[in-house]
Motif scaffolding. Structure first.
Motif, PDB file in Angstrom:
ATOM      1  N   LEU A 102       8.246  -8.660  -2.910  1.00 20.83           N
ATOM      2  CA  LEU A 102       6.898  -8.333  -3.376  1.00 20.83           C
ATOM      3  C   LEU A 102       6.861  -7.896  -4.843  1.00 20.83           C
ATOM      4  CD1 LEU A 102       5.664  -6.463  -0.184  1.00 20.83           C
ATOM      5  CD2 LEU A 102       4.623  -8.531  -1.137  1.00 20.83           C
ATOM      6  N   ILE A 103       7.897  -7.203  -5.303  1.00 17.35           N
ATOM      7  CA  ILE A 103       7.879  -6.707  -6.684  1.00 17.35           C
ATOM      8  C   ILE A 103       7.929  -7.849  -7.706  1.00 17.35           C
ATOM      9  CG2 ILE A 103       8.860  -4.440  -6.171  1.00 17.35           C
ATOM     10  CD1 ILE A 103      11.603  -5.537  -7.033  1.00 17.35           C
ATOM     11  N   MET A 104       8.266  -9.059  -7.254  1.00 17.53           N
ATOM     12  CA  MET A 104       8.319 -10.206  -8.162  1.00 17.53           C
ATOM     13  C   MET A 104       6.963 -10.915  -8.270  1.00 17.53           C
ATOM     14  SD  MET A 104      11.344  -9.991  -9.228  1.00 17.53           S
ATOM     15  CE  MET A 104      11.461 -11.517 -10.177  1.00 17.53           C
ATOM     16  N   LEU A 105       5.978 -10.443  -7.498  1.00 20.08           N
ATOM     17  CA  LEU A 105       4.648 -11.068  -7.506  1.00 20.08           C
ATOM     18  C   LEU A 105       3.725 -10.317  -8.463  1.00 20.08           C
ATOM     19  CD1 LEU A 105       2.711 -13.170  -6.181  1.00 20.08           C
ATOM     20  CD2 LEU A 105       2.116 -11.390  -4.526  1.00 20.08           C
ATOM     21  N   PRO A 106       3.241 -10.988  -9.538  1.00 18.67           N
ATOM     22  CA  PRO A 106       2.311 -10.325 -10.464  1.00 18.67           C
ATOM     23  C   PRO A 106       1.010  -9.949  -9.752  1.00 18.67           C
ATOM     24  CG  PRO A 106       3.206 -12.350 -11.408  1.00 18.67           C
ATOM     25  CD  PRO A 106       3.568 -12.358  -9.956  1.00 18.67           C
ATOM     26  N   ASN A 107       0.454  -8.807 -10.116  1.00 22.60           N
ATOM     27  CA  ASN A 107      -0.809  -8.341  -9.537  1.00 22.60           C
ATOM     28  C   ASN A 107      -0.763  -8.349  -8.003  1.00 22.60           C
ATOM     29  OD1 ASN A 107      -2.007  -8.220 -12.187  1.00 22.60           O
ATOM     30  ND2 ASN A 107      -2.238 -10.439 -12.090  1.00 22.60           N
ATOM     31  N   LEU A 108       0.296  -7.807  -7.451  1.00 22.72           N
ATOM     32  CA  LEU A 108       0.527  -7.889  -6.007  1.00 22.72           C
ATOM     33  C   LEU A 108      -0.554  -7.209  -5.180  1.00 22.72           C
ATOM     34  CD1 LEU A 108       3.434  -5.425  -5.009  1.00 22.72           C
ATOM     35  CD2 LEU A 108       2.077  -5.184  -7.056  1.00 22.72           C
ATOM     36  N   GLU A 109      -1.337  -6.321  -5.780  1.00 24.29           N
ATOM     37  CA  GLU A 109      -2.348  -5.584  -5.012  1.00 24.29           C
ATOM     38  C   GLU A 109      -3.622  -6.381  -4.746  1.00 24.29           C
ATOM     39  OE1 GLU A 109      -2.932  -1.317  -5.873  1.00 24.29           O
ATOM     40  OE2 GLU A 109      -1.457  -1.594  -7.461  1.00 24.29           O
ATOM     41  N   ILE A 110      -3.792  -7.526  -5.394  1.00 21.52           N
ATOM     42  CA  ILE A 110      -5.059  -8.258  -5.247  1.00 21.52           C
ATOM     43  C   ILE A 110      -5.057  -9.215  -4.063  1.00 21.52           C
ATOM     44  CG2 ILE A 110      -5.447  -8.124  -7.736  1.00 21.52           C
ATOM     45  CD1 ILE A 110      -4.787 -11.136  -7.873  1.00 21.52           C
ATOM     46  N   TYR A 111      -3.888  -9.441  -3.427  1.00 18.34           N
ATOM     47  CA  TYR A 111      -3.802 -10.438  -2.362  1.00 18.34           C
ATOM     48  C   TYR A 111      -3.925  -9.813  -0.971  1.00 18.34           C
ATOM     49  CZ  TYR A 111      -1.980 -13.356  -6.144  1.00 18.34           C
ATOM     50  OH  TYR A 111      -1.838 -14.046  -7.316  1.00 18.34           O
ATOM     51  N   GLU A 112      -4.607 -10.533  -0.082  1.00 14.01           N
ATOM     52  CA  GLU A 112      -4.724 -10.110   1.307  1.00 14.01           C
ATOM     53  C   GLU A 112      -3.390 -10.301   2.032  1.00 14.01           C
ATOM     54  OE1 GLU A 112      -8.212  -9.914   3.371  1.00 14.01           O
ATOM     55  OE2 GLU A 112      -8.518  -8.850   1.496  1.00 14.01           O
ATOM     56  N   ILE A 113      -2.721 -11.433   1.767  1.00 10.91           N
ATOM     57  CA  ILE A 113      -1.456 -11.754   2.435  1.00 10.91           C
ATOM     58  C   ILE A 113      -0.431 -12.125   1.367  1.00 10.91           C
ATOM     59  CG2 ILE A 113      -0.371 -13.130   4.266  1.00 10.91           C
ATOM     60  CD1 ILE A 113      -3.147 -13.713   5.349  1.00 10.91           C
ATOM     61  N   PRO A 114       0.087 -11.134   0.631  1.00 12.66           N
ATOM     62  CA  PRO A 114       0.984 -11.424  -0.493  1.00 12.66           C
ATOM     63  C   PRO A 114       2.282 -12.143  -0.102  1.00 12.66           C
ATOM     64  CG  PRO A 114       0.936  -9.061   0.015  1.00 12.66           C
ATOM     65  CD  PRO A 114      -0.175  -9.688   0.770  1.00 12.66           C
ATOM     66  N   MET A 115       2.832 -11.874   1.084  1.00 12.46           N
ATOM     67  CA  MET A 115       4.081 -12.520   1.488  1.00 12.46           C
ATOM     68  C   MET A 115       3.910 -14.037   1.625  1.00 12.46           C
ATOM     69  SD  MET A 115       6.546 -10.353   1.598  1.00 12.46           S
ATOM     70  CE  MET A 115       7.826 -11.122   2.589  1.00 12.46           C
ATOM     71  N   ALA A 116       2.774 -14.463   2.126  1.00 12.31           N
ATOM     72  CA  ALA A 116       2.516 -15.903   2.257  1.00 12.31           C
ATOM     73  C   ALA A 116       2.346 -16.555   0.888  1.00 12.31           C
ATOM     74  CB  ALA A 116       1.268 -16.137   3.120  1.00 12.31           C
ATOM     75  N   GLU A 159       0.814  -1.215   0.000  1.00 12.90           N
ATOM     76  CA  GLU A 159       0.000   0.000   0.000  1.00 12.90           C
ATOM     77  C   GLU A 159       0.846   1.264   0.000  1.00 12.90           C
ATOM     78  OE1 GLU A 159      -3.227   2.257  -0.373  1.00 12.90           O
ATOM     79  OE2 GLU A 159      -3.304   0.080  -0.369  1.00 12.90           O
ATOM     80  N   PHE A 160       1.909   1.273   0.809  1.00 15.83           N
ATOM     81  CA  PHE A 160       2.731   2.480   0.945  1.00 15.83           C
ATOM     82  C   PHE A 160       3.873   2.551  -0.064  1.00 15.83           C
ATOM     83  CE2 PHE A 160       0.693   2.811   5.091  1.00 15.83           C
ATOM     84  CZ  PHE A 160       0.617   4.175   5.292  1.00 15.83           C
ATOM     85  N   PHE A 161       4.435   1.394  -0.462  1.00 11.04           N
ATOM     86  CA  PHE A 161       5.687   1.426  -1.223  1.00 11.04           C
ATOM     87  C   PHE A 161       5.696   0.601  -2.516  1.00 11.04           C
ATOM     88  CE2 PHE A 161       6.972   1.882   3.347  1.00 11.04           C
ATOM     89  CZ  PHE A 161       7.337   3.214   3.294  1.00 11.04           C
ATOM     90  N   SER A 162       5.500  -0.708  -2.403  1.00  9.38           N
ATOM     91  CA  SER A 162       5.820  -1.612  -3.512  1.00  9.38           C
ATOM     92  C   SER A 162       4.992  -1.363  -4.766  1.00  9.38           C
ATOM     93  CB  SER A 162       5.669  -3.076  -3.061  1.00  9.38           C
ATOM     94  OG  SER A 162       6.609  -3.362  -2.047  1.00  9.38           O
ATOM     95  N   ARG A 163       3.783  -0.859  -4.633  1.00 12.37           N
ATOM     96  CA  ARG A 163       2.955  -0.619  -5.823  1.00 12.37           C
ATOM     97  C   ARG A 163       3.476   0.560  -6.645  1.00 12.37           C
ATOM     98  NH1 ARG A 163      -1.598   2.918  -5.110  1.00 12.37           N
ATOM     99  NH2 ARG A 163      -1.582   4.024  -3.119  1.00 12.37           N
ATOM    100  N   PHE A 164       4.433   1.307  -6.090  1.00 12.11           N
ATOM    101  CA  PHE A 164       5.029   2.425  -6.821  1.00 12.11           C
ATOM    102  C   PHE A 164       6.365   2.049  -7.461  1.00 12.11           C
ATOM    103  CE2 PHE A 164       2.584   4.597  -3.339  1.00 12.11           C
ATOM    104  CZ  PHE A 164       1.578   5.093  -4.157  1.00 12.11           C
TER     105      PHE A 164
END
Length: 350
Positions: free
Chosen positions: A238-252, A32-37
């Motif tokens: 996180l930047i290696m995960l496609p569509n990272l904004e759609i997940y509740e718990i992207p790290m898992a 929310e604060f960083f990786s989506r930018f």
């Protein structure tokens, strides 16, 4: 003067454990604060890390030097008597909101990762929180001293695996289009302000209990450095995960993809970090309420959990993406005053 590195590491662990809550541990807050930018987010993380090191240490040292027992007294010192009281009321609602986010995060772990119901996760978290809070600050120290080093190790492991993936450098340097791209400029300041304003509920009484200036100073420096390392490593992952904004718990999700043999352990660590943040927030709210009204602790804690539970019924990602940035902007005033306020002289620790 004897240098107590053990106590400094304990303070650092509590600092990290307080900040690394549901949004941080799951990766959702970092997105929310960083990786989506993209690359701009990475630059923001570097600045945020410097601020966490410098101001986290200053916050605790200042609290110890003015003998502030609670964050209410600390805010009165920063803002003045009348404005401080108003800020404490705002802080009460912010802590309630963030506790709700933590409970929703715990529910999301149970729902998205374990295939169980969200309510089951929330109720189990509330039950365990009651039990651990009976132990007090010793329980908080013990849990954080165990969970935080594991969290750091997992973050570094995931970062190493992510860097080895093809195209990592392209992903790191990529700057995606964002409708609200202007937020990336404010992100380091609002993120740091939010986390320090909320963390003071735990950090102020901890600093008052330790008192030794050298120990508190290095506890803040070590804790801020560890937070910076986790932020950078999580961003690289996180930047290696496609569509990272759609997940509740992207790290898992990432752990399950690139290191499945550690997946369940990592889920437990995420839950542990959420759990310690819930305890810390409820502890801070309880202390504030009982300074206003004289009621048994059981009643205040029950009320806090009931209100937080009702708020947590909103989806975790929606709750985090709307409340956290808002609280961050509110906390900017706290951030500015903390930056500008000089440390008082300490006769025992010059």
């Amino acid at each position: 003067m004897k240098k107590n590195w053990s106590a400094a590491f304990q303070i650092a662990a509590v600092y990290v454990g307080t900040v690394v809550g549901a949004g941080f541990a799951t990766g959702r807050e970092i997105v929310e604060f960083f990786s989506r930018f993209g690359f701009i987010g990475f630059l923001s993380i570097l600045l945020s890390g410097c601020l966490l090191i410098m101001l986290g240490s200053k916050l605790m040292r200042m609290a110890a030097r003015i003998n502030a027992v609670s964050y209410q007294e600390f805010n009165v010192h920063l803002f003045g008597k009348w404005a401080g009281r108003g800020i404490n009321i705002i802080m009460l609602f912010m802590l309630l909101g963030v506790t709700a986010v933590m409970l929703a995060g715990a529910g999301a772990v149970f729902e998205e990762q374990l295939g169980l119901t969200k309510n089951l996760g929330v109720f189990i978290t509330i039950l365990f929180s009651f039990l651990v809070m009976m132990v007090g600050t010793k329980g908080l120290f013990a849990v954080n001293s165990f969970v935080v080093p594991i969290m750091v190790c997992f973050s570094l492991m995931l970062m190493t695996l992510s860097i080895k993936q093809p195209g990592f450098l392209n992903h790191l340097l990529f700057i995606p289009h964002a409708e609200d791209g202007w937020k990336s400029v404010l992100a380091p300041f609002s993120y740091t302000a939010l986390n320090l304003a909320l963390a003071q509920a735990v950090l102020v009484p901890i600093a008052n209990e330790i008192k030794d200036d050298w120990t508190i100073k290095w506890g803040g420096i070590l804790g801020g450095t560890a937070l910076t390392v986790i932020l950078i490593s999580s961003h690289f992952t996180l930047i290696m995960l496609p569509n990272l904004e759609i997940y509740e718990i992207p790290m898992a999700i990432i752990m399950k993809q690139i290191a499945p043999f550690f997946y369940w352990t990592f889920v437990l660590v995420i839950y542990g970090e959420i759990f310690t943040s819930v305890i810390g927030n409820v502890y801070g709210i309880d202390r504030q309420i009982r300074q206003i009204v004289t009621v048994p602790t059981f009643i205040t804690i029950s009320t806090i959990f009931i209100v937080s539970y009702l708020i947590s019924l909103i989806d975790y990602s929606k709750l985090l993406s709307s409340l956290y940035p808002l609280f961050g902007y509110i906390s900017l005033i706290f951030f500015i005053l903390l930056w500008m306020k000089p440390l008082k002289n300490n006769r025992n620790n010059p």
